[in-house]
Design an enzyme around this catalytic site. Structure first.
Site, short mmCIF file in Angstrom:
data_model
loop_
_atom_site.label_atom_id
_atom_site.label_comp_id
_atom_site.label_asym_id
_atom_site.label_seq_id
_atom_site.Cartn_x
_atom_site.Cartn_y
_atom_site.Cartn_z
N GLU A 136 -5.02 3.32 6.70
CA GLU A 136 -4.73 3.25 5.15
C GLU A 136 -5.41 4.41 4.42
OE1 GLU A 136 -5.75 -0.56 3.60
OE2 GLU A 136 -6.11 0.03 1.63
N SER A 144 -11.07 -0.91 4.04
CA SER A 144 -10.14 -1.13 5.03
C SER A 144 -9.70 0.05 5.62
CB SER A 144 -8.94 -2.24 4.65
OG SER A 144 -9.27 -3.07 4.18
N ARG A 149 0.93 -1.32 0.08
CA ARG A 149 0.01 0.01 0.19
C ARG A 149 0.84 1.23 0.09
NH1 ARG A 149 -2.69 -3.57 -0.69
NH2 ARG A 149 -4.75 -4.10 0.22
#
Ligand SMILES: Cc1cc2nc3c(=O)[nH]c(=O)nc-3n(C[C@H](O)[C@H](O)[C@H](O)COP(=O)(O)OP(=O)(O)OC[C@H]3O[C@@H](n4cnc5c(N)ncnc54)[C@H](O)[C@@H]3O)c2cc1C
Length: 319
Positions: free
Chosen positions: A315, A219, A164
């Site tokens: 995130e 998420s 990520r």
């Protein structure tokens, strides 16, 4: 080019927060983008480039400029018996790109089916699901340096991909705006890309809330990555702890499992809560503010830290 003042962003963020931006600018090609970047007023105002807003949490109205691309199009730029190179405009919806590749029988991104957002952001985020990341197929990204206005081609290595993470997310680097990405897709799949896509879509529909129905940004936290030594100590205390192998011999923990152990799954606090089928997804039941979502995220973070000594990192990008 589209320029709007006091523009509502509710349709531009999947938490469906009713925030506004002072200015909203949408460009349709590279010339228009360059013109905006070189504009003195633009340079003085703070700016934020958005895609589909599926990974953003707006805490306030934006007192500056929100920039959005309308550069679309997909074209094969190279083809052999084994692969195609597909150049994609940053504003293409990511799942439309996946659908197009699968319809052509090309494989590489079918595991990334149904991830919300646009192609440019997908390359920024290094989106991933079911064991695949965009970094596995991205050949290059075309981007404009927001400070020097220069166009630069980033090779896969120059994107500095990790879990990520990419060069574009590092605040120490000059800000760049991606206009196109090029993907390398295989013409010799080992399993049917269409069958994989169908399975992935059905699993995701079953497990994840649809942002059109229930505001969310997927998420909320990243899965923590820790050293094997730290993991062994934790595993002694919590034998059921879920883990996966990560890069460089490290261990990736399931943030969803950690949050679930703290009893948050399915809990509702006023208009915000944690999705009943997935502990990593914070939801807006309707009418919540960005700050309420951020407060809930903070209490989850503190509880996981107290109980496991693990710091969760969002995130989602706070704006
Ligand atoms: C229901 C749901 C499920 C999800 N599942 C997954 C999943 O399985 N895997 C996964 O990885 N993610 C997942 N996500 C998160 C999200 O879809 C991805 O992060 C996606 O790539 C964000 O795309 P976006 O266009 O909405 O970007 P935005 O949220 O608008 O922006 C994300 C970042 O990219 C930057 N950006 C956007 N466009 C550009 C551009 N052209 N140039 C430079 N910077 C740009 C923004 O400034 C911001 O920092 C999910 C989200 C939801 C709501």
């Amino acid at each position: 080019m589209k320029i709007e003042e006091n523009y509502p962003l509710e349709r531009h963020n999947t938490f469906r927060l009713p925030v506004k931006t002072r200015w909203f600018m949408e460009y349709g090609n590279e010339e228009e983008l360059e013109k905006i970047l070189r504009d003195e007023y633009f340079q003085e105002c703070g700016s934020l480039h958005i895609g589909g807003g599926s990974n953003l949490l707006f805490l306030n109205d934006v007192n500056g400029i929100v920039l959005h691309s309308q550069i679309k199009g997909m074209a094969v730029t190279e083809e052999t018996d084994d692969y195609v190179l597909l150049r994609v405009g940053a504003a293409e919806m990511w799942d439309d790109v996946v659908a197009c590749t699968v319809a052509n029988g090309w494989s590489g991104i079918e595991n990334l089916s149904l991830i919300p957002g646009e192609a440019g952001a997908a390359a920024v985020q290094n989106i991933g699901a079911y064991g695949t990341e965009i970094k596995n197929v991205l050949v290059k990204a075309e981007a404009y340096n927001q400070l020097t206005f220069e166009k630069r081609l980033f090779t896969n290595a120059e994107c500095e991909y990790a879990y990520r993470y990419s060069y574009f997310k590092n605040e120490h680097n000059d800000p760049h705006i991606i206009t196109h990405i090029t993907l390398r897709l295989s013409k010799r799949p080992t399993v049917s890309p269409a069958a994989v896509r169908e399975t992935v879509i059905s699993r995701r529909r079953d497990k994840l809330p649809d942002p059109a129905v229930l505001g969310n940004a997927g998420s909320f936290f990243m899965n923590p990555v820790i050293s094997p030594v730290q993991f062994e100590k934790l595993k002694e205390k919590h034998p059921a702890m879920l883990s996966y192998p990560a890069a460089e011999g490290k261990v990736k923990l399931s943030a969803a499992w950690l949050i679930e152990q703290c009893g948050f799954k399915g809990k509702r606090y006023g208009e915000v809560g944690i999705y009943e089928k997935h502990a990593l997804i914070l939801v807006n039941f309707g009418g919540a503010t960005g700050n309420e979502i951020a407060l809930l995220a903070e209490s989850i973070r503190m509880e996981v830290e107290n109980r496991f000594g693990i710091g969760l990192t969002p995130e989602v990008r706070y704006v």
